[in-house]
Structures are given as C-alpha cells and as structure tokens.
Design a protein around this motif. Structure first.
Motif, PDB file in Angstrom:
ATOM      1  N   VAL A 176      11.998 -23.952 -25.207  1.00 19.32           N
ATOM      2  CA  VAL A 176      12.247 -24.049 -23.925  1.00 19.32           C
ATOM      3  C   VAL A 176      11.229 -23.600 -22.921  1.00 19.32           C
ATOM      4  N   THR A 177      10.662 -22.202 -23.464  1.00 22.92           N
ATOM      5  CA  THR A 177       9.531 -21.775 -22.173  1.00 22.92           C
ATOM      6  C   THR A 177       8.397 -22.833 -22.190  1.00 22.92           C
ATOM      7  N   ILE A 207       8.159 -33.233 -26.645  1.00 25.69           N
ATOM      8  CA  ILE A 207       9.444 -33.587 -28.663  1.00 25.69           C
ATOM      9  C   ILE A 207       9.070 -32.385 -28.871  1.00 25.69           C
ATOM     10  N   LEU A 208      10.973 -31.884 -29.359  1.00 28.75           N
ATOM     11  CA  LEU A 208      10.923 -30.691 -30.160  1.00 28.75           C
ATOM     12  C   LEU A 208      11.228 -31.214 -31.757  1.00 28.75           C
ATOM     13  N   THR A 229      19.023 -26.538 -37.002  1.00 24.73           N
ATOM     14  CA  THR A 229      18.330 -25.139 -36.770  1.00 24.73           C
ATOM     15  C   THR A 229      18.554 -24.669 -35.399  1.00 24.73           C
ATOM     16  N   GLY A 230      19.203 -26.605 -35.047  1.00 25.70           N
ATOM     17  CA  GLY A 230      19.809 -25.923 -33.588  1.00 25.70           C
ATOM     18  C   GLY A 230      18.862 -26.411 -32.792  1.00 25.70           C
ATOM     19  N   LYS A 231      18.790 -27.576 -33.175  1.00 25.61           N
ATOM     20  CA  LYS A 231      18.162 -28.650 -31.832  1.00 25.61           C
ATOM     21  C   LYS A 231      18.918 -28.678 -30.353  1.00 25.61           C
ATOM     22  N   PHE A 256       6.643 -28.164 -29.453  1.00 27.47           N
ATOM     23  CA  PHE A 256       7.116 -26.585 -30.404  1.00 27.47           C
ATOM     24  C   PHE A 256       7.939 -27.583 -31.192  1.00 27.47           C
ATOM     25  N   GLU A 257       6.686 -27.182 -33.512  1.00 29.69           N
ATOM     26  CA  GLU A 257       7.745 -27.423 -34.254  1.00 29.69           C
ATOM     27  C   GLU A 257       7.988 -26.278 -34.679  1.00 29.69           C
TER      28      GLU A 257
END
Length: 711
Positions: A270-271, A281-282, A288-290, A446-447
């Motif tokens: 989020v940060t 894009i995440l 894992t809770g996207k 973030f990956e």
C-alpha cells in the motif's frame, strides 16, 4: 328513526394514497379497520417485519371481533431452494424457513406487532397461509400485494399496492395503494375481481401456485410470543415500525475492520502504491490477500481525500459474477455497502445515479461500485463513467483479463487513481495486451512471489506428485495428426499469438490440448489415488474441458467431469459434486459452504470455474487432470490449494502428465515438443514443493531420453 349503519360506505375514501402526500396507514387502513368486519390480505414476503406491519392500526378492529386472513410467500434462501431442487420435501423446507424468520432477533416494536397477531391466532380470529410458485420441480416467489375489506352490510373495498415488508424497506418507509370502492361505478367490478382472486388463492385454486397452511410450529411460536409480550399499543401510522436512527443509518465511510491484522507485506504494498500517486500493479501470488490489500489501500486513500473534503468513487472490476459477490462482502466488511453492477441496468443504474449525485453535493464520502467486466464495458455503464468528475479509483481484479482488445478500450481515462491486481499480469502470447495494462495502470510496484509467500507463512507448504500417463495408440496418432495440421497452418501464415479460439488454428490447438487432458489412462491413475485417500476431506479435481476428442468423423467421447463424478460417486461411494459453468450461482455458494464445513461433501469436481478468485482455503488435495500449458491457469489452480486454513499443515497436488508411449514410431521432435509442454508445468510446480528431489527423480528418465535435462 333507524340509525344509518356505519360501514365502509360512510368513509370518505380516496382512490389513491401515497406516503409523499399523507400517512397512508392513518388515513386509509385505520379508518377502514374501525368499520370493517373482515380483512383479507396478500402481503408478499413472509418476514417478521411484514407480519408485524400487518398489525399496524388493527387494535380497534381486533377489539370489535374482526376476522382476518393473511397469505404470504415464505422467504426462502439459497440453501432452501437448492434443497427443494434436490427433492427435499417442500413443506419441510417451508416450515424451516418460516421458523427461521420468527427466531431472528428483532426490535421491540416488531415483537409487539407479532405478539398481537399471536393473540389473534390463539383467539381463532387470524388465519395465515403460505403461497409459493411451484412449476416443473422449481419453486419461485409469490409476491402479489392485494387486500379486501368487508363490512357487516356487505360493502367491500379492494386495494392493491406497495408495503414496506422487509426490515431494510423500513428505511425508506414509503406506502402507496390504489383503492377500489365497491359501491362506485367502475370500481365495483375491480373490487370484486380482487376478492375473487384472493378467494381462489386462499382455496389453493390458482394455477402454478401452491398454498399451504401455516406450519404448526410457527403458529405455536407466535402464540407463545403473544403470551410473553406486554399488551402495548402499536401505533397506527406509516412509521410505526421505523427503526431508530442509530439502526437505520447506513455506513458510508471506509475503515479497516478491527479484526484485520495488516501484514507487513500488505503495508509495504500500500505504501508503494500511494508513493506512486495511487497507480501501479500488485503482482501477488494467489492466496496472499490481494483483495484485502487493495481495500486497505482504498481506505487510506479515502481518508486522505476526506481530509481535503473530497469524496471517493471506488470502482472495482472483476471478471465473473461470483467474484463480484465476493468483493461486495469484502467492501461491506470495510464499512460501505457497494452497488452490484451486473445483470439488468434497471437494478443498478438508479442507485448509481442517486449516490453519485449525493457525493457531488457533499452528502456521501464514498460511492462504491462493483462491476463484472462485461457490465463495466457495456454502453450504459460507460456513459455513467464518462460523466464522473469526482476523484475516481479503479481496482481491477484479475487485471490480466482487461488487457484484451475488448476491454482495454473501456478503461476510464478520468480515473485519477488506478490499481491492478493479478498473480500473473503478463498475458500469455499477448505482449501488446500486457503493455497496454502497464501503460494504463503503471508498472508493477510490489511483487510477492509464491516462494516468498510460502517462506513467510502467507501460504501453506505443499507436496507435488507428478503421475506419468502414457497416451494410447489412438491418442498418440490423433496428437501427431493435429500437430501436423497446426504446423501446416502456421507455415501458411497463421499466428499462435493471434489465434482466435473460434478460428481453425484455435480449434486445432484446443483439440490437441484436449487429447492430453482427456488421456484415457488418467482415469485409472486418479482412481487409484482417490481410493488411497478415500478417508480424506477437502479434495478438488480439475477436469479437462469439453469432451474427449476423437478422430475425424468419429463422435466425441464423454465429458471427463462426468467420468470423474461417476468414479467418485458410483464406484468409490464418496460424496462429491460438480462445480461447472452450468452450476447456478446460488448453488455454487451452498456447495462452497458445504465443502468448507467438511461434514457432508468430500470433493468438488471442477472444470475451469474454480480457476480465478474463488476463495476455498480449506482445499487440501488437488488432482490436476487438465493438461493446461497456460501458466496463468495452472498457477491459479495451485493457488486455490495453498491458501491458509485452520488445521491445514500442507497441501498435496497430484498432476497427471500425458507422455508418449514407451515404444512408438512417432516423430522424435513431436514427442519432444509434447513433453516440453507437460514438463514446463511440472518444473513450475515442483521447484517450490517440499519434495522437489522426488519430482526430479520421477521425470529424469524421460528427460534423458528426450534431451530435456536443461528443463
């Protein structure tokens, strides 16, 4: 001198009553009750509040000895409907549903109304029946709303119209009735017709409707309530049962629920997104809770905007309706009730326009919309999107789907904030589509890969057990024939990258994949594996799509999903159920709940429908019969099995790999290409498993024979 009888004719009744002009209960129902001797009413849904609403203003009528008849439709939920379709006794299901309604926690005003009705039942002056549509083995809702007053001199008044018959309906508290006075020219015929309709209904003579007596157990519950409740007067007004403001207020602000513990990686994601001005894009492994990570991000953004006295329009786009339903639950957990944008626009469009108008006027800090890809790209929703000038956040679930040419042109250019979610944002054989996602949403910011997720305990560990299944002679021959035709197509200029599923090349590719997925030897192997685990719960079987391919001119073979169901149910006598595209949405929810409960359903047999987004964390054992070479598809299937659940220490994945027969005259390069397709998946699954060495040992002989040791 003889006194003029005081009856319905003595009332100054209008032909129409609406809550925007008057109190309908006070100006119509209460006066009618004061002079009527009988009252017949069909109220739609049977709920505790609809029943209590029936009691408004009837004290005088009750004291005068008036007699009442009430018809309602039982409020059946998805479990009830599935049980009826399976052949359960309808009356038993209706009794269960009726009692469930009466046992729900209710405010005192509703309980007082129910208590009054219970006393009338005990005195023999109120009779209730339940009506429902029953046709061709299916049950539907009877939702007609009619009523008839009669007095001692024979006059009648018939009426039709709305009534706030659910607790949620009391929020608006709006009444509207059309009245037909029997002594007025033109009205008399209509009033008599309404009375005849009710009488046919009451005597169970209405086609396609089944009318049953009120269950004794529910009747006794109301009588008991009548004994227990104090004899308080229930106001004869529209708002007699209106909830207190504290109960009626609808949450409109996003807030992280107290029961959620934000994980370090979610905070980092989020940060990172906020640091990129709310774009990116995440890329997070399935499970894992996207979803919660995205909602945490949306909540943080809404907080910032609120400090600036700006609202947020939150638009979530998901590929399928069951994913929309899951997202709705997630958004509600964060404190806002979203609008579901799918099916008929008549359902969602007025609510969308109303909430957007409220947000523009500063009366609503968050407007949340959850849409299917199809409804999102539809003309009506696109027209709404184009007119939004408020801060807009679009969250794309399974975002890779929006990279197609159909959907990427629908992505709103006026969305200030953009967040894409996917375990596999790269589109298979579609660089252009992948690039379009990055251009719109921004880069991967973030990956969280599968290996790291398992290492940190966000996903469960797993064993991977490959099963090598030899193609028989007919399957080998068909595979070679299809490969030759594919090669000819490609040589003539057809492109694998642009192969439309309905094109000749797309058909050939599907047929060849079907040969591998439907290999006959898989059934014997999966039977052996299932039998060895017959005492285990939480098992999933992923079957190949369609029917077993056959040579040109021959009819296609059976569906693998049917063969596996026959294997589980008829041969091994294990409780199982198919979960396929034809499975109705309400039944899917029930199946997932039964599967997760672990009490009467050991296995689900799926065909694609459990690929994306379905949350089934209890699944522990997976049988992969479909030989998918699409990385997204097999990664999604693995992710279904690796979600955390109480008591779940590890998962087991059994993968059935189609391989050439040991002695064959097939072209070496064709055989080698076949194995490359299967081994790519095996390597992806095996390298993060707890038993990778065993996987390598199982595959080594074939790798050596076909010079694939580098895989």
């Amino acid at each position: 001198m003889t006194a003029t009888p005081r009856g319905l004719r003595s009332l100054l009744l209008s032909d129409r009553y609406r809550s925007d002009k008057e109190d309908v209960v006070q100006t119509f129902f209460v006066p009618a009750f004061t002079v009527a001797s009988s009252y017949s009413r069909a109220v739609g849904y049977f709920t505790s509040t609809s029943l209590a609403l029936f009691a408004r203003g009837i004290e005088t009528f009750a004291e005068r000895g008036g007699a009442m008849r009430l018809v309602a439709s039982p409020h059946l939920d998805e479990d009830d409907l599935v049980d009826i379709e399976r052949g359960y006794d309808v009356r038993a299901v209706v009794e269960r549903a009726t009692l469930r309604e009466l046992e729900q926690e209710q405010p005192d005003t509703v309980l007082d109304g129910l208590g009054l009705l219970g006393r009338l039942i005990a005195e023999g002056r109120l009779d209730i029946k339940l009506a429902f549509v029953q046709q061709e083995g299916r049950v539907g809702i009877y939702h007609e709303k009619i009523g008839v007053f009669r007095d001692d001199v024979g006059d009648l008044v018939g009426f039709t119209g709305s009534s706030n018959e659910t607790y949620g309906g009391l929020m608006a508290n709006f009444e509207s009735v059309e009245v037909y006075r029997g002594w007025f020219p033109g009205d008399g015929t209509r009033a008599l017709r309404l009375e005849a309709d009710f009488q046919a209904l009451w005597s169970n003579q209405t086609p396609h409707l089944s009318v049953e007596r009120f269950p004794d157990v529910a009747r006794d519950r109301l009588i008991k309530l009548g004994d227990e409740r104090p004899h308080r007067q229930l106001l004869g007004t529209d708002n007699a049962l209106t909830p207190t403001p504290t109960r009626a207020s609808e949450p409109t602000r996003l807030a992280i629920p107290d029961w959620i513990s934000v994980r370090d990686y979610q905070r980092e994601a989020v940060t990172s997104w906020l640091g990129r001005q709310g774009r990116g894009i995440l890329k997070m492994a399935t499970g894992t809770g996207k979803t919660k990570t995205a909602m945490i991000g949306a909540t943080q953004l809404a907080t910032v905007l609120r400090q600036r006295e700006q609202p947020l329009v939150l638009l979530i786009v998901a590929p399928l309706t069951h994913l929309v339903d899951q997202w709705i639950t997630e958004v509600e957990d964060f404190g806002v009730k979203p609008i579901a944008v799918y099916e008929s626009s008549q359902k969602w469009l007025p609510m969308v326009e109303e909430q957007l108008a409220a947000a523009r006027m500063g009366q609503r800090p968050v407007v949340a919309l959850v849409a299917t890809n199809a409804s999102f790209a539809g003309e009506k929703f696109q027209s709404v999107l184009a007119r939004i000038t408020l801060p807009l956040l679009i969250i794309a679930d399974e975002a890779h789907n929006l990279g197609s040419s159909t959907y990427r042109s629908a992505l709103p250019t006026n969305a200030t904030y953009r967040l894409a979610l996917s375990a596999t944002p790269e589109r298979w054989f579609d660089d252009e589509g992948t690039d379009s996602l990055t251009d719109y949403f921004g880069p991967i910011i973030f990956e969280l890969g599968l290996g790291k997720a398992i290492e940190m305990g966000a996903l469960t560990r797993y064993e991977y057990l490959p099963r090598l299944i030899e193609l028989n002679d007919a399957e080998t021959s068909l595979y070679v024939e299809l490969s030759a035709q594919i090669a000819t197509r490609i040589g003539a200029g057809d492109s694998l990258k642009d192969a439309d599923p309905d094109s000749p090349l797309g058909f050939l590719l599907r047929q060849r994949a079907g040969v591998l997925g439907h290999a006959e030897g898989k059934l014997a192997a999966v039977r052996e594996d299932l039998n060895a685990r017959r005492d285990e719960w939480f098992q999933l079987a992923y079957c190949a799509e369609g029917r077993r391919p056959a040579e040109t001119g021959a009819p296609p073979g059976p569906k693998q999903v049917d063969e596996v169901m026959n294997l589980l149910g008829n041969q091994l006598h294990l409780s199982a159920h198919p979960y396929v595209s034809e499975t109705p949405r309400p039944e899917r929810k029930v199946l997932l709940r039964r599967f997760g409960a672990g009490d009467d359903l050991r296995a689900l047999v799926a065909m694609r429908c459990l690929d994306e987004g379905v949350d089934i964390p209890d699944a522990r054992i997976g049988y992969l019969l479909a030989s998918s070479s699409n990385p997204r598809q097999f990664i999604q299937r693995r992710g279904r099995l690796l979600r955390l659940a109480e008591g779940k220490e590890r998962a087991v994945i059994l993968d059935y790999l189609a391989v050439p027969p040991e002695s064959t005259s097939v072209n070496f390069n064709v055989e080698r290409a076949l194995l490359v397709r299967e081994f790519e998946r095996a390597n992806e699954f095996g390298k993060l498993s707890e038993n990778y060495e065993a996987t390598l040992q199982a595959l080594r002989p074939l790798k050596e024979r076909y010079q694939l040791m580098d895989m």
